[in-house]
Motif scaffolding. Structure first.
Motif, PDB file in Angstrom:
ATOM      1  N   ALA A 146     -36.069  19.452 -27.281  1.00 14.57           N
ATOM      2  CA  ALA A 146     -35.859  19.112 -28.691  1.00 14.57           C
ATOM      3  C   ALA A 146     -34.481  19.605 -29.096  1.00 14.57           C
ATOM      4  CB  ALA A 146     -36.931  19.754 -29.571  1.00 14.57           C
ATOM      5  N   PRO A 147     -33.795  18.899 -29.995  1.00 12.95           N
ATOM      6  CA  PRO A 147     -32.456  19.327 -30.421  1.00 12.95           C
ATOM      7  C   PRO A 147     -32.517  20.649 -31.166  1.00 12.95           C
ATOM      8  CG  PRO A 147     -33.243  17.535 -31.802  1.00 12.95           C
ATOM      9  CD  PRO A 147     -34.216  17.654 -30.670  1.00 12.95           C
ATOM     10  N   SER A 148     -31.522  21.495 -30.920  1.00 17.21           N
ATOM     11  CA  SER A 148     -31.480  22.794 -31.593  1.00 17.21           C
ATOM     12  C   SER A 148     -31.153  22.652 -33.075  1.00 17.21           C
ATOM     13  CB  SER A 148     -30.441  23.697 -30.914  1.00 17.21           C
ATOM     14  OG  SER A 148     -29.160  23.064 -30.920  1.00 17.21           O
ATOM     15  N   ALA A 187     -27.252  17.940 -36.531  1.00 19.30           N
ATOM     16  CA  ALA A 187     -26.011  17.811 -35.762  1.00 19.30           C
ATOM     17  C   ALA A 187     -25.985  16.487 -35.012  1.00 19.30           C
ATOM     18  CB  ALA A 187     -25.881  18.972 -34.783  1.00 19.30           C
ATOM     19  N   LEU A 188     -24.765  15.988 -34.744  1.00 24.18           N
ATOM     20  CA  LEU A 188     -24.631  14.772 -33.950  1.00 24.18           C
ATOM     21  C   LEU A 188     -24.846  15.102 -32.480  1.00 24.18           C
ATOM     22  CD1 LEU A 188     -21.516  13.078 -35.609  1.00 24.18           C
ATOM     23  CD2 LEU A 188     -23.916  12.429 -35.852  1.00 24.18           C
ATOM     24  N   PRO A 189     -25.558  14.248 -31.738  1.00 24.33           N
ATOM     25  CA  PRO A 189     -25.844  14.536 -30.325  1.00 24.33           C
ATOM     26  C   PRO A 189     -24.601  14.432 -29.450  1.00 24.33           C
ATOM     27  CG  PRO A 189     -26.619  12.344 -30.910  1.00 24.33           C
ATOM     28  CD  PRO A 189     -26.169  12.990 -32.182  1.00 24.33           C
ATOM     29  N   THR A 190     -24.489  15.356 -28.498  1.00 27.87           N
ATOM     30  CA  THR A 190     -23.429  15.278 -27.497  1.00 27.87           C
ATOM     31  C   THR A 190     -23.884  14.351 -26.379  1.00 27.87           C
ATOM     32  OG1 THR A 190     -24.302  17.156 -26.259  1.00 27.87           O
ATOM     33  CG2 THR A 190     -22.742  17.636 -28.051  1.00 27.87           C
ATOM     34  N   ALA A 191     -22.986  14.113 -25.407  1.00 24.33           N
ATOM     35  CA  ALA A 191     -23.345  13.247 -24.278  1.00 24.33           C
ATOM     36  C   ALA A 191     -24.515  13.829 -23.505  1.00 24.33           C
ATOM     37  CB  ALA A 191     -22.129  13.060 -23.375  1.00 24.33           C
ATOM     38  N   GLU A 192     -24.518  15.161 -23.345  1.00 16.38           N
ATOM     39  CA  GLU A 192     -25.631  15.811 -22.638  1.00 16.38           C
ATOM     40  C   GLU A 192     -26.918  15.713 -23.441  1.00 16.38           C
ATOM     41  OE1 GLU A 192     -26.803  20.224 -20.802  1.00 16.38           O
ATOM     42  OE2 GLU A 192     -24.827  19.864 -21.720  1.00 16.38           O
ATOM     43  N   ASP A 193     -26.791  15.841 -24.780  1.00 18.52           N
ATOM     44  CA  ASP A 193     -27.977  15.716 -25.630  1.00 18.52           C
ATOM     45  C   ASP A 193     -28.596  14.323 -25.527  1.00 18.52           C
ATOM     46  OD1 ASP A 193     -27.716  18.295 -26.542  1.00 18.52           O
ATOM     47  OD2 ASP A 193     -26.530  17.732 -28.307  1.00 18.52           O
ATOM     48  N   ARG A 220     -37.157  11.668 -32.502  1.00 15.83           N
ATOM     49  CA  ARG A 220     -36.170  11.621 -31.412  1.00 15.83           C
ATOM     50  C   ARG A 220     -35.357  10.322 -31.479  1.00 15.83           C
ATOM     51  NH1 ARG A 220     -38.093  15.766 -31.659  1.00 15.83           N
ATOM     52  NH2 ARG A 220     -38.864  17.191 -30.048  1.00 15.83           N
ATOM     53  N   LEU A 221     -36.032   9.206 -31.760  1.00 15.47           N
ATOM     54  CA  LEU A 221     -35.324   7.923 -31.851  1.00 15.47           C
ATOM     55  C   LEU A 221     -34.333   7.925 -33.015  1.00 15.47           C
ATOM     56  CD1 LEU A 221     -38.291   5.450 -31.173  1.00 15.47           C
ATOM     57  CD2 LEU A 221     -36.350   5.897 -29.662  1.00 15.47           C
ATOM     58  N   ALA A 222     -34.750   8.498 -34.143  1.00 15.95           N
ATOM     59  CA  ALA A 222     -33.859   8.546 -35.301  1.00 15.95           C
ATOM     60  C   ALA A 222     -32.653   9.437 -35.032  1.00 15.95           C
ATOM     61  CB  ALA A 222     -34.626   9.045 -36.529  1.00 15.95           C
ATOM     62  N   TRP A 223     -32.850  10.493 -34.236  1.00 17.87           N
ATOM     63  CA  TRP A 223     -31.763  11.441 -33.985  1.00 17.87           C
ATOM     64  C   TRP A 223     -30.620  10.810 -33.189  1.00 17.87           C
ATOM     65  CZ3 TRP A 223     -29.981  14.888 -29.901  1.00 17.87           C
ATOM     66  CH2 TRP A 223     -29.179  15.938 -30.393  1.00 17.87           C
ATOM     67  N   VAL A 224     -30.947   9.829 -32.337  1.00 18.95           N
ATOM     68  CA  VAL A 224     -29.904   9.165 -31.539  1.00 18.95           C
ATOM     69  C   VAL A 224     -29.633   7.741 -32.042  1.00 18.95           C
ATOM     70  CG1 VAL A 224     -30.272  10.503 -29.442  1.00 18.95           C
ATOM     71  CG2 VAL A 224     -31.653   8.448 -29.850  1.00 18.95           C
ATOM     72  N   ALA A 225     -30.088   7.433 -33.254  1.00 24.57           N
ATOM     73  CA  ALA A 225     -29.852   6.097 -33.810  1.00 24.57           C
ATOM     74  C   ALA A 225     -28.353   5.850 -33.983  1.00 24.57           C
ATOM     75  CB  ALA A 225     -30.566   5.955 -35.152  1.00 24.57           C
ATOM     76  N   PRO A 226     -27.883   4.606 -33.760  1.00 26.79           N
ATOM     77  CA  PRO A 226     -26.442   4.307 -33.839  1.00 26.79           C
ATOM     78  C   PRO A 226     -25.823   4.637 -35.192  1.00 26.79           C
ATOM     79  CG  PRO A 226     -27.617   2.512 -32.760  1.00 26.79           C
ATOM     80  CD  PRO A 226     -28.662   3.444 -33.291  1.00 26.79           C
TER      81      PRO A 226
END
Length: 432
Positions: free
Chosen positions: A3-5, A9-15, A53-59
């Motif tokens: 889960a994101p810390s 925050a915007l996700p990094t490539a590793e995230d 999780r889907l919303a966190w990496v949404a475009p």
């Protein structure tokens, strides 16, 4: 499970790699849980976690803040209530909307009767220009408090004390919808309205026997005014004659024009005449328009002659006058409004290429469905070496540049005179 810390925050490539693995695992667990009736509660929990999780990496989360600010400003222009709704979407969006003053610059006080909401828009707008509609019934919003910020103001009349006694250094567009008198209009001077360039005046009434002459009237580029018995409208026209580029005249049942009066408008590019009278009144006003590009003439009843004569330079014309269009060597677009049928005298004239050598398009607005349109098209343009597209519409298709209806905005901010009758009706579209 990963889960994101920091959910904000915007996700990094590793995230992104980690969250994709988490999404795949959540989908697998949901499928397993659905196969067991005892795990329905667990399915709901997993489904909610999957959506997070889907919303966190949404475009949309990667859209830069400055781009979102522009989008939110546009949303406010289209619907003033959108700014309030956008603040409830997410923490980030709320922060962006609140830090974008232009997203609060449009508020419809005609629709919004809650002073607290109006006050919220005024406060959050900072010092950005305001586009404001001021109904006569509103006394809870002091004009003097926002006069410095006003960029566009629509007001029912100038009877409000603060309106006639305040200065408006940044006001560019003023719409006076009803009941303006000559003495109040005389307060519009370059000293108090130094930036005013667009004036829309619904009607004028005289409250003085003396002739009104503005000492330093602002150099208008756009003017819409009613032709009335009181000659103040003519005085305004004369005061702006050297700077006007767009002019619209409304003719009512009673109007007054000095016999054989001539006004030269050296910069005028667009002229509109709306005649709402029911009689064929004389038109002694002679307007000289050496660079006129667009001409619109509309009458309440059928008329067999044009009011304006200086048409040699026009490129676009819209009319419902049922008389042959005079020879126009520069005309490229013609819009005709007809009641039942295209007059036969127009058919032969429009087919003469020598009269309109640059004609590229003809649009006809008709309220009736006529099956012989194609035949008329062939009759009108069959003999021309170049056959312009011919369109029969139920609404206006091509908007003319420079017209007042093009300049004015939505209801609640400026006077709205948009006429949508020329939009295309597909079943009547015939392009040659």
């Amino acid at each position: 499970m990963w889960a994101p810390s920091d959910i904000n925050a915007l996700p990094t490539a590793e995230d992104v790699l980690n969250v994709k693995e988490a999404i795949s695992e959540l989908k697998r667990q949901i499928e397993i849980a659905r196969s067991s009736p005892e795990s329905l509660v667990k399915v709901d929990v997993l489904q909610k976690e999957l959506e997070e999780r889907l919303a966190w990496v949404a475009p949309w989360r990667r859209v830069p803040t400055d781009i979102l600010s522009i989008i939110f400003e546009y949303c406010n222009r289209e619907d003033w209530k959108s700014s309030l709704m956008l603040t409830a979407v997410s923490t980030r969006w709320r922060a962006i909307v609140l830090s974008t003053p232009r997203a609060w610059s449009y508020v419809d006080t005609k629709e919004c009767k809650n002073y607290r909401i109006v006050r919220t828009y005024l406060d959050r707008g900072g010092q950005c220009p305001l586009h404001f509609y001021y109904p006569s019934r509103r006394s809870d919003i002091p004009v003097s408090k926002i006069a410095q910020r006003l960029h566009c103001l629509s007001i029912e009349n100038m009877y409000i004390y603060e309106m006639v006694n305040s200065d408006f250094p940044n006001l560019e567009c003023l719409s006076l919808q009803t009941g303006t008198t000559t003495s109040r209009l005389s307060r519009i001077t370059s000293t108090r309205f130094p930036s005013l360039r667009h004036l829309i005046c619904g009607s004028l009434g005289s409250d003085s026997d003396s002739e009104w002459m503005p000492p330093d009237f602002p150099p208008l580029t756009t003017l819409s005014i009613a032709v009335a018995i009181d000659l103040a409208w003519l005085t305004v026209l004369q005061a702006s004659r050297d700077t006007l580029t767009s002019l619209r005249l409304h003719l009512h049942e009673q109007f007054s024009i000095p016999a054989e009066h001539q006004v030269t408008l050296p910069r005028l590019q667009c002229l509109e005449i709306q005649n709402w009278t029911t009689v064929n009144s004389a038109w002694p006003l002679d307007l000289k328009t050496p660079i006129l590009q667009t001409y619109v003439e509309h009458h309440r009843r059928i008329r067999d002659q044009y009011l304006h004569k200086d048409l040699a330079t026009i490129r676009r014309m819209r009319t419902n006058v049922h008389t042959p269009v005079p020879p126009l060597p520069q005309l490229s677009l013609l819009q005709l409004e007809i009641q039942d049928d295209i007059p036969e005298r127009l058919v032969g004239q429009l087919s003469d290429e020598s009269l309109y050598p640059k004609l590229e398009r003809v649009e006809v607005f008709s309220r009736t469905r006529r099956p012989n349109v194609r035949h008329l098209v062939e009759q009108m343009f069959g003999v021309r070496s170049s056959q312009p597209p011919f369109v029969v519409t139920s609404k206006r298709e091509t908007e003319f540049p420079g017209t007042i209806s093009k300049f004015t905005s939505r209801e609640g901010y400026r006077e709205t005179t948009c006429d949508d009758r020329w939009a295309v009706s597909p079943e009547y579209r015939f392009l040659r």
